[in-house]
Enzyme design. Structure first.
Site, mmCIF file in Angstrom:
data_model
loop_
_atom_site.group_PDB
_atom_site.id
_atom_site.type_symbol
_atom_site.label_atom_id
_atom_site.label_comp_id
_atom_site.label_asym_id
_atom_site.label_seq_id
_atom_site.Cartn_x
_atom_site.Cartn_y
_atom_site.Cartn_z
ATOM 1 N N HIS A 1 -13.829 58.386 -71.481
ATOM 2 C CA HIS A 1 -13.951 57.122 -72.203
ATOM 3 C C HIS A 1 -14.607 56.017 -71.386
ATOM 4 O O HIS A 1 -14.865 54.943 -71.908
ATOM 5 C CB HIS A 1 -12.628 56.658 -72.826
ATOM 6 C CG HIS A 1 -11.408 56.893 -72.003
ATOM 7 N ND1 HIS A 1 -10.564 57.962 -72.203
ATOM 8 C CD2 HIS A 1 -10.887 56.219 -70.975
ATOM 9 C CE1 HIS A 1 -9.585 57.928 -71.334
ATOM 10 N NE2 HIS A 1 -9.749 56.885 -70.574
ATOM 11 N N HIS B 1 -14.116 49.834 -63.887
ATOM 12 C CA HIS B 1 -14.763 50.671 -64.892
ATOM 13 C C HIS B 1 -15.581 49.784 -65.824
ATOM 14 O O HIS B 1 -15.559 48.549 -65.696
ATOM 15 C CB HIS B 1 -13.722 51.489 -65.663
ATOM 16 C CG HIS B 1 -12.781 50.644 -66.454
ATOM 17 N ND1 HIS B 1 -11.517 50.316 -66.028
ATOM 18 C CD2 HIS B 1 -12.925 50.003 -67.650
ATOM 19 C CE1 HIS B 1 -10.937 49.541 -66.917
ATOM 20 N NE2 HIS B 1 -11.770 49.324 -67.907
ATOM 21 N N HIS C 1 -17.470 49.076 -69.911
ATOM 22 C CA HIS C 1 -17.569 49.280 -71.363
ATOM 23 C C HIS C 1 -18.983 48.864 -71.753
ATOM 24 O O HIS C 1 -19.445 47.797 -71.343
ATOM 25 C CB HIS C 1 -16.551 48.409 -72.104
ATOM 26 C CG HIS C 1 -15.120 48.648 -71.673
ATOM 27 N ND1 HIS C 1 -14.257 49.464 -72.366
ATOM 28 C CD2 HIS C 1 -14.415 48.181 -70.609
ATOM 29 C CE1 HIS C 1 -13.085 49.489 -71.763
ATOM 30 N NE2 HIS C 1 -13.148 48.708 -70.678
ATOM 31 N N THR D 1 -6.986 47.422 -73.037
ATOM 32 C CA THR D 1 -7.825 47.563 -74.240
ATOM 33 C C THR D 1 -7.936 49.021 -74.679
ATOM 34 O O THR D 1 -8.670 49.315 -75.616
ATOM 35 C CB THR D 1 -9.241 47.004 -73.992
ATOM 36 O OG1 THR D 1 -9.874 47.790 -72.963
ATOM 37 C CG2 THR D 1 -9.197 45.550 -73.587
ATOM 38 N N THR D 2 -7.238 49.901 -73.984
ATOM 39 C CA THR D 2 -7.188 51.310 -74.389
ATOM 40 C C THR D 2 -5.734 51.725 -74.543
ATOM 41 O O THR D 2 -4.845 51.103 -73.947
ATOM 42 C CB THR D 2 -7.816 52.228 -73.322
ATOM 43 O OG1 THR D 2 -7.039 52.141 -72.118
ATOM 44 C CG2 THR D 2 -9.259 51.840 -73.040
ATOM 45 N N HIS E 1 -14.647 45.845 -65.805
ATOM 46 C CA HIS E 1 -13.250 45.477 -65.566
ATOM 47 C C HIS E 1 -12.836 45.894 -64.169
ATOM 48 O O HIS E 1 -12.904 47.081 -63.826
ATOM 49 C CB HIS E 1 -12.339 46.151 -66.599
ATOM 50 C CG HIS E 1 -12.526 45.597 -67.977
ATOM 51 N ND1 HIS E 1 -12.239 46.301 -69.119
ATOM 52 C CD2 HIS E 1 -12.972 44.372 -68.369
ATOM 53 C CE1 HIS E 1 -12.500 45.536 -70.174
ATOM 54 N NE2 HIS E 1 -12.947 44.360 -69.754
HETATM 55 S S1 B30 Z 1 -8.625 47.770 -69.433
HETATM 56 O O1 B30 Z 1 -9.163 47.093 -68.284
HETATM 57 O O2 B30 Z 1 -7.837 46.942 -70.310
HETATM 58 N N1 B30 Z 1 -9.805 48.398 -70.278
HETATM 59 C C1 B30 Z 1 -5.870 50.940 -67.906
HETATM 60 C C2 B30 Z 1 -6.209 49.883 -67.092
HETATM 61 C C3 B30 Z 1 -7.095 48.917 -67.563
HETATM 62 C C4 B30 Z 1 -7.608 49.015 -68.839
HETATM 63 C C5 B30 Z 1 -7.292 50.092 -69.637
HETATM 64 C C6 B30 Z 1 -6.401 51.070 -69.173
HETATM 65 C C7 B30 Z 1 -4.891 51.931 -67.412
HETATM 66 O O3 B30 Z 1 -4.344 51.756 -66.361
HETATM 67 N N2 B30 Z 1 -4.608 53.009 -68.173
HETATM 68 C C8 B30 Z 1 -3.578 53.962 -67.845
HETATM 69 C C9 B30 Z 1 -4.092 54.998 -66.939
HETATM 70 N N3 B30 Z 1 -5.066 55.850 -67.610
HETATM 71 C C10 B30 Z 1 -6.125 56.177 -66.708
HETATM 72 C C11 B30 Z 1 -7.438 55.908 -67.339
HETATM 73 O O4 B30 Z 1 -7.808 54.746 -67.491
HETATM 74 O O5 B30 Z 1 -8.155 56.951 -67.716
HETATM 75 C C12 B30 Z 1 -4.490 57.054 -68.162
HETATM 76 C C13 B30 Z 1 -4.505 57.016 -69.621
HETATM 77 O O6 B30 Z 1 -5.610 56.779 -70.291
HETATM 78 O O7 B30 Z 1 -3.448 57.176 -70.236
HETATM 79 CU CU1 B30 Z 1 -7.499 57.686 -69.761
HETATM 80 ZN ZN ZN Z 2 -11.624 48.182 -69.500
#
Ligand code: B30
Ligand code: ZN
Length: 263
Positions: free
Chosen positions: A65, A99, A101, A206-207, A124
């Site tokens: 993603h 990362h 978007h 946001t995910t 981000h």
């Molecule tokens: S964001 O900056 O709001 N787009 C995470 C951190 C920042 C954003 C989104 C997600 C995050 O820590 N997610 C949980 C860890 N993820 C790892 C990943 O991002 O790769 C595991 C997951 O989702 O459950 Cu797929």
């Molecule tokens: Zn992000």
């Protein structure tokens, strides 16, 4: 599938079924208006260690993603961290990863909008509160994360600071591809020239799983990226589809306040 959630409209509608938190009242991204923001006499955001090279090795990963720059930090070096600004006093937030978007077309890609503009890309830089030992612990606390949001705007010339990432994107074209970066990066080189003006509000990942644990800090000034550089992000694939357009639809601000710091 592209790692348990998708970005097409019909996919985004299913997020709330599988991840209850995505239906909360403090979700991100939002549309930010400078006119509706509340000006506060905030101190500057202190960004420490941003001029130092991130400890090597750095890892570049296609997670299906996004494309992510991870620090391994097995020597437990002090990573760049931030405090001050709109953040609670005495709370320090250490860089975890960064990362991106982006859009398939130039008129879309950023998650947040600013004064009606959707930029072609948003980066981000995710920071974890030092009082929590790892990212998954931080996701359980409402002061767990700070994410710096940086907009990209198109320009003719390459942004040379992005070379160390973009030169290696072809090596992570497919989901779960991961490489060690042989070059290092300073976070300062990825920030806008002026970080004095920023917006701040309380929101979420946001995910999925959409935890409402993020203090967002969005810089007003964008950085630049060239067409040919952005096109290299657009070749990244999650398997059957390109990753491009990996931005979430806008969420309701509700009664939340967005603060702006000016000089
Ligand atoms: S964001 O900056 O709001 N787009 C995470 C951190 C920042 C954003 C989104 C997600 C995050 O820590 N997610 C949980 C860890 N993820 C790892 C990943 O991002 O790769 C595991 C997951 O989702 O459950 Cu797929
Ligand atoms: Zn992000």
């Amino acid at each position: 599938i592209a790692g348990h959630f998708g970005y097409r409209k019909r996919d985004q509608h299913t997020w709330v079924r599988n991840f209850k938190l995505c239906d909360g009242k403090l979700q991100s991204p939002i549309s930010i208006s400078s006119f509706k923001s509340i000006t506060l006499p905030l101190p500057a955001l202190e960004i420490i260690g941003y001029h130092d090279f991130l400890p090597s090795p750095l890892y570049l990963k296609n997670n299906g993603h996004s494309v992510v720059v991870n620090v391994s930090n097995h020597l437990r070096k002090r990573l760049p961290y931030i405090f001050g600004g709109s953040l609670d006093i005495n709370q320090e937030y250490e860089m975890d990863h960064l990362h991106f978007h982006w859009g398939a077309k130039n008129n879309r890609g950023s998650e947040h909008m600013l004064n009606g503009i959707r930029y072609p890309m948003e980066m981000h830089i995710v920071h974890r509160n030092r009082i929590y030992s790892n990212l998954s612990n931080a996701l359980n606390h409402k002061n767990g994360l700070v994410v710096l949001g940086i907009f990209f705007q198109l320009q003719e010339e390459d942004n040379e600071s992005l070379h160390s990432i973009i030169n290696h994107l072809t090596s992570v074209q497919w989901i779960n591809n991961e490489i060690k970066l042989n070059t290092s990066i300073t976070l300062a080189s990825l920030l806008p020239k002026n970080t004095d003006v920023f917006y701040s509000y309380k929101g979420s990942l946001t995910t999925p799983p959409c935890n409402e644990v993020v203090t967002w800090i969005i810089f007003s000034m964008p950085v630049s990226i060239s067409f040919s550089q952005l096109n290299k992000f657009r070749l990244l694939s999650s398997g059957n589809n390109l990753i491009a357009d990996n931005y979430r639809k806008l969420q309701n601000i509700g009664p939340r306040k967005v603060y702006i710091r000016k000089l």
